[in-house]
Design a protein around this motif. Structure first.
Motif, PDB file in Angstrom:
ATOM      1  N   ARG A  45      -8.761  -1.385  -3.373  1.00 42.37           N
ATOM      2  CA  ARG A  45      -7.990  -0.191  -3.742  1.00 42.37           C
ATOM      3  C   ARG A  45      -8.663   0.539  -4.904  1.00 42.37           C
ATOM      4  NH1 ARG A  45      -3.328   0.873  -6.967  1.00 42.37           N
ATOM      5  NH2 ARG A  45      -3.261  -1.306  -7.627  1.00 42.37           N
ATOM      6  N   ILE A  61      -6.728   3.349  -1.812  1.00 41.99           N
ATOM      7  CA  ILE A  61      -6.343   2.798  -0.508  1.00 41.99           C
ATOM      8  C   ILE A  61      -7.159   1.532  -0.268  1.00 41.99           C
ATOM      9  CG2 ILE A  61      -6.131   3.205   1.973  1.00 41.99           C
ATOM     10  CD1 ILE A  61      -4.385   5.027   0.300  1.00 41.99           C
ATOM     11  N   GLN A  90       0.829  -1.206   0.000  1.00 47.97           N
ATOM     12  CA  GLN A  90       0.000   0.000   0.000  1.00 47.97           C
ATOM     13  C   GLN A  90       0.867   1.261   0.000  1.00 47.97           C
ATOM     14  OE1 GLN A  90      -3.835   0.671   0.239  1.00 47.97           O
ATOM     15  NE2 GLN A  90      -2.531   2.151  -0.807  1.00 47.97           N
ATOM     16  N   ALA A 148      -5.296  -0.534   5.336  1.00 43.64           N
ATOM     17  CA  ALA A 148      -4.886   0.529   6.242  1.00 43.64           C
ATOM     18  C   ALA A 148      -4.492  -0.049   7.587  1.00 43.64           C
ATOM     19  CB  ALA A 148      -6.013   1.545   6.409  1.00 43.64           C
ATOM     20  N   GLY A 166      -7.392   4.382   7.226  1.00 41.85           N
ATOM     21  CA  GLY A 166      -7.945   4.566   5.882  1.00 41.85           C
ATOM     22  C   GLY A 166      -9.012   5.640   5.869  1.00 41.85           C
ATOM     23  N   ARG A 226     -12.216  -1.234   4.189  1.00 44.94           N
ATOM     24  CA  ARG A 226     -10.842  -1.539   3.815  1.00 44.94           C
ATOM     25  C   ARG A 226     -10.280  -2.630   4.732  1.00 44.94           C
ATOM     26  NH1 ARG A 226     -10.938   4.286   3.315  1.00 44.94           N
ATOM     27  NH2 ARG A 226     -10.406   4.947   1.179  1.00 44.94           N
TER      28      ARG A 226
END
Length: 247
Positions: free
Chosen positions: A190, A196, A15, A199, A208, A237
């Motif tokens: 993502r 994103i 990430q 996270a 996130g 996320r």
């Protein structure tokens, strides 16, 4: 979905690399040289239009001057022939002599008027030539500025593209070490979540969406096995647990 804690940590590395790639893409699009080149190009287009107009005016004046000079020459030649006839004594009739003298005088006035026209056209042509020279110089100056800005932009492109290549290669290596099913989920999220997909859970807050988790959600995460892939209830996320998660 399950994945070893170490694999989930590596997902954060992926990430971070993806974020860096996004930053580099934004930097490439936002270089100040883009606006500079666009503004200068507009100026150059306007100057070139003005230059063409000035060149056309100068060319028109040149043709007008040539025509006016030819008219002067024709009148001068005719007046010279009449003067030659007058001086030769071939014309003896008083009436013919009077007419010839009158014509010579008229031709002299006509020649003077035409010479005034030539001078006026020459002045306009000279002004047009000065305008052409001025605009030609300005076009060259603006073009030089565009060339300079383009060179700076291309140099920045080269630097950014080099970093993109290095980061992309590093991402490929790190992503290859993450289980395929986890990477597929991450890439899907993502794409849906503005770049994103995973996270860190830091101090009970999803990094996130920046939302602090509710106590019930925290309890569920505490109870989950270390290899369970957990998701943020708010943004969906992937939440990666670390020693700083505050659980």
């Amino acid at each position: 979905m399950n994945a070893a804690p170490a694999d989930q940590i590596r997902l954060l590395d992926v990430q971070a690399l993806d974020v860096r790639l996004q930053q580099l893409a934004h930097k490439r699009r936002s270089l100040p040289e883009h606006a500079e080149i666009e503004s200068l190009t507009k100026d150059l287009t306007q100057l070139r239009d003005l230059l063409v107009a000035a060149q056309t005016e100068e060319s028109d004046c040149a043709r007008e001057q040539t025509k006016a000079e030819q008219d002067v020459d024709q009148v001068r030649q005719r007046a010279a022939r009449d003067q030659q006839r007058l001086d030769s004594g071939a014309v003896t009739s008083p009436k013919d002599l009077s007419n010839l003298q009158h014509e010579i005088a008229s031709l002299a006035k006509r020649q003077g008027d035409l010479e005034d026209v030539v001078l006026e056209v020459m002045e306009r042509r000279e002004a047009a030539q000065e305008r052409v020279n001025e605009l030609t110089e300005r076009v060259g100056s603006v073009q030089a500025k565009i060339d300079d800005a383009t060179g700076r932009r291309d140099a920045a492109f080269e630097q950014i593209d080099g970093e993109v290549a290095a980061v992309t290669k590093e991402r490929e290596v790190v992503a290859a070490s993450v289980p395929e099913d986890l990477m597929k989920l991450y890439d899907k999220l993502r794409a849906q979540q503005g770049g994103i997909g995973a996270a860190k859970l830091y101090a009970r807050t999803c990094q996130g969406c920046r939302q602090e988790l509710a106590i019930t959600e925290l309890n569920e995460i505490r109870a989950a096995a270390p290899d369970t892939v957990v998701r943020c209830e708010n943004c969906r996320r992937i939440l990666v647990r670390t020693a700083e998660s505050g659980l």
